[in-house]
Design an enzyme around this catalytic site. Structure first.
Site, PDB file in Angstrom:
ATOM      1  N   HIS A 135       1.345   7.148   2.183  1.00 56.06           N
ATOM      2  CA  HIS A 135       0.151   6.753   2.403  1.00 56.06           C
ATOM      3  C   HIS A 135      -0.870   7.267   1.111  1.00 56.06           C
ATOM      4  CE1 HIS A 135       1.872   3.579   4.184  1.00 56.06           C
ATOM      5  NE2 HIS A 135       1.564   3.807   4.624  1.00 56.06           N
ATOM      6  N   ASP A 195       9.468  -0.160  11.568  1.00 54.53           N
ATOM      7  CA  ASP A 195       8.656   0.750  11.088  1.00 54.53           C
ATOM      8  C   ASP A 195      10.050   1.213   9.684  1.00 54.53           C
ATOM      9  OD1 ASP A 195       6.209   1.596  10.033  1.00 54.53           O
ATOM     10  OD2 ASP A 195       6.301   3.553  11.014  1.00 54.53           O
ATOM     11  N   HIS A 202      -1.633  -3.007   1.843  1.00 52.89           N
ATOM     12  CA  HIS A 202      -1.033  -2.183   3.703  1.00 52.89           C
ATOM     13  C   HIS A 202      -2.847  -3.657   4.983  1.00 52.89           C
ATOM     14  CE1 HIS A 202      -0.170  -0.498   7.261  1.00 52.89           C
ATOM     15  NE2 HIS A 202       0.117   0.440   6.378  1.00 52.89           N
ATOM     16  N   ASN A 246       3.754   5.234   1.578  1.00 49.64           N
ATOM     17  CA  ASN A 246       4.175   4.971   2.386  1.00 49.64           C
ATOM     18  C   ASN A 246       4.965   6.744   2.357  1.00 49.64           C
ATOM     19  OD1 ASN A 246       7.224   4.882   4.402  1.00 49.64           O
ATOM     20  ND2 ASN A 246       7.664   3.308   3.692  1.00 49.64           N
ATOM     21  N   ARG A 247       5.827   7.197   3.391  1.00 45.75           N
ATOM     22  CA  ARG A 247       6.081   8.644   3.598  1.00 45.75           C
ATOM     23  C   ARG A 247       7.326   9.735   2.256  1.00 45.75           C
ATOM     24  NH1 ARG A 247       7.106   5.352   8.250  1.00 45.75           N
ATOM     25  NH2 ARG A 247       4.936   6.422   9.596  1.00 45.75           N
ATOM     26  N   GLU A 291       4.624  -4.504   3.150  1.00 41.08           N
ATOM     27  CA  GLU A 291       4.896  -4.152   2.024  1.00 41.08           C
ATOM     28  C   GLU A 291       5.441  -4.093   1.024  1.00 41.08           C
ATOM     29  OE1 GLU A 291       3.535  -0.369   3.852  1.00 41.08           O
ATOM     30  OE2 GLU A 291       3.690  -0.963   5.939  1.00 41.08           O
TER      31      GLU A 291
END
Length: 377
Positions: free
Chosen positions: A121, A269, A195, A95-96, A335
């Site tokens: 990621h 998202d 993922h 993720n971010r 995820e």
């Protein structure tokens, strides 16, 4: 061969031994291998050493007819040219991370930014774009394959040498378990997940996932800013398009432009808060049903969050195994992981891993079928 206890299909009562083959060759000459796991009940999983990824997952529908339910390619060139995170193991931080930086023990680390201003990621060359080593293959009623990747100190900006392992295990309950573990030689951060992009109607069905029925047992989610970084709030799902506490068709509210969060994510998202912290044992994080095929997927993990991504950025430039161009809403990803940007948001918990500790994320994907076509709102 070992008889699978409780097998329902006599013709498929025996699990096959794992099969190890060469899948392709990287530009530098290194070999990418594939391991095929079969449980004897019609479920087959194919795992690549490139990105420790799940390339293919064949699962029967309610009539017993199998279909591949994950997006991907039939050749290595697809994964190199248009990877799209199809089926991969994501790390060092899934993720971010805001602005591609975080602070640990007073030192600021700068990461590769590959998603606008943010790190996504694990960076431009994260674990998904690395060749893992196959360390063990086991046969029997629950065949498995284990892979390892050693990430050197400083790779993509992360501190410490991290040794990560991924184990795929397929059992006779039609459950694929993916276990991630990691150790480090100095303090670092880690957040590993899988993922895979799923379409329970079949990767080659040509159907979208908008009619799939989703349940996420979460009271809250983490809204995001314009760059998809969490604002820090845990917002109640009640009364919003993010309420999946009861079975809800994915497409029912995915285009509700009255909700700013839907606009920012171009749909879903976002991260859902299933628990406040990791748990000792896996807990349910999501359930998805395709009414047409009858396939049901139940996902559990010991991680506190689950990122639900409805394939909003698939743009038909990737042509998959069936020869179809993958488009928006052709698949979903769920995820299980720590919350996005946790290293910069203490209220979210901690992503820290110290020497002597072992990071662990256990994800189970259990498949079954419904007996008849049912309708949902």
């Amino acid at each position: 061969m070992v008889l699978c206890a409780g097998a329902m299909i006599p013709a498929l009562a025996q699990a096959s031994e794992p099969v190890r083959t060469v899948f392709g060759t990287l530009p530098d000459g290194r070999t990418v291998e594939e391991v095929t796991l079969t449980n004897g009940r019609g479920v087959t999983a194919r795992i690549l050493s490139w990105g420790a990824l799940l390339r293919r997952l064949d699962v029967p529908d309610r009539t017993g007819k199998p279909a591949d339910v994950v997006l991907g390619y039939d050749d290595l060139s697809g994964y190199l040219a248009k990877p799209n995170y199809f089926g991969v193991s994501v790390g060092r931080y899934a993720n971010r991370i805001r602005a591609g930086r975080f602070t640990l023990d007073g030192q600021t680390y700068r990461l590769a930014t590959n998603d606008g201003p943010n790190a996504l990621h694990g960076g431009a060359a994260g674990f998904d774009k690395r060749l893992w080593t196959i360390t063990e293959i086991k046969g029997g009623a629950a065949p498995s394959v284990s892979l390892r990747y050693v990430s050197p100190d400083g790779e993509e900006g992360y501190p410490g040498t991290l040794t990560a392992t991924a184990t795929y295990r397929l059992d006779d309950t039609d459950t694929l378990t993916v276990t991630y573990e990691a150790t480090t030689d100095r303090p670092t951060i880690v957040n590993l997940t899988n993922h895979s992009f799923f379409n329970l109607g079949g990767e080659g069905s040509g159907r979208s996932i908008l009619d799939h029925v989703l349940t996420i047992p979460a009271e809250r989610y983490t809204p995001v800013d314009a760059t998809l970084i969490p604002t820090g709030e845990h917002r109640p799902v009640a009364g919003t398009p993010f309420d999946f506490r009861t079975p809800t068709v994915i497409g029912a509210r995915i285009r509700d432009g009255r909700d700013e969060q839907i606009v920012r994510g171009r749909g879903y998202d976002h991260n859902w808060v299933v628990t406040d912290a990791p748990t000792a044992e896996p807990h349910p994080v999501a359930r998805v049903e395709d009414p047409e095929s009858g396939r049901i997927l139940e996902i559990a993990s010991n991680q506190p969050g689950v990122q639900f991504y409805a394939g909003n950025f698939l743009d038909a430039t990737a042509v998959g195994k069936s020869g179809l161009a993958y488009r928006q809403s052709d698949a979903f990803a769920l995820e299980p992981e720590l919350f996005p940007d946790t290293p910069n948001q203490p209220a979210f918990g901690s992503a820290r891993l110290d020497p002597g500790q072992t990071y662990r994320n256990v994800i189970t994907y259990r498949f079954s079928t419904s007996p008849a076509h049912r309708t949902h709102k």
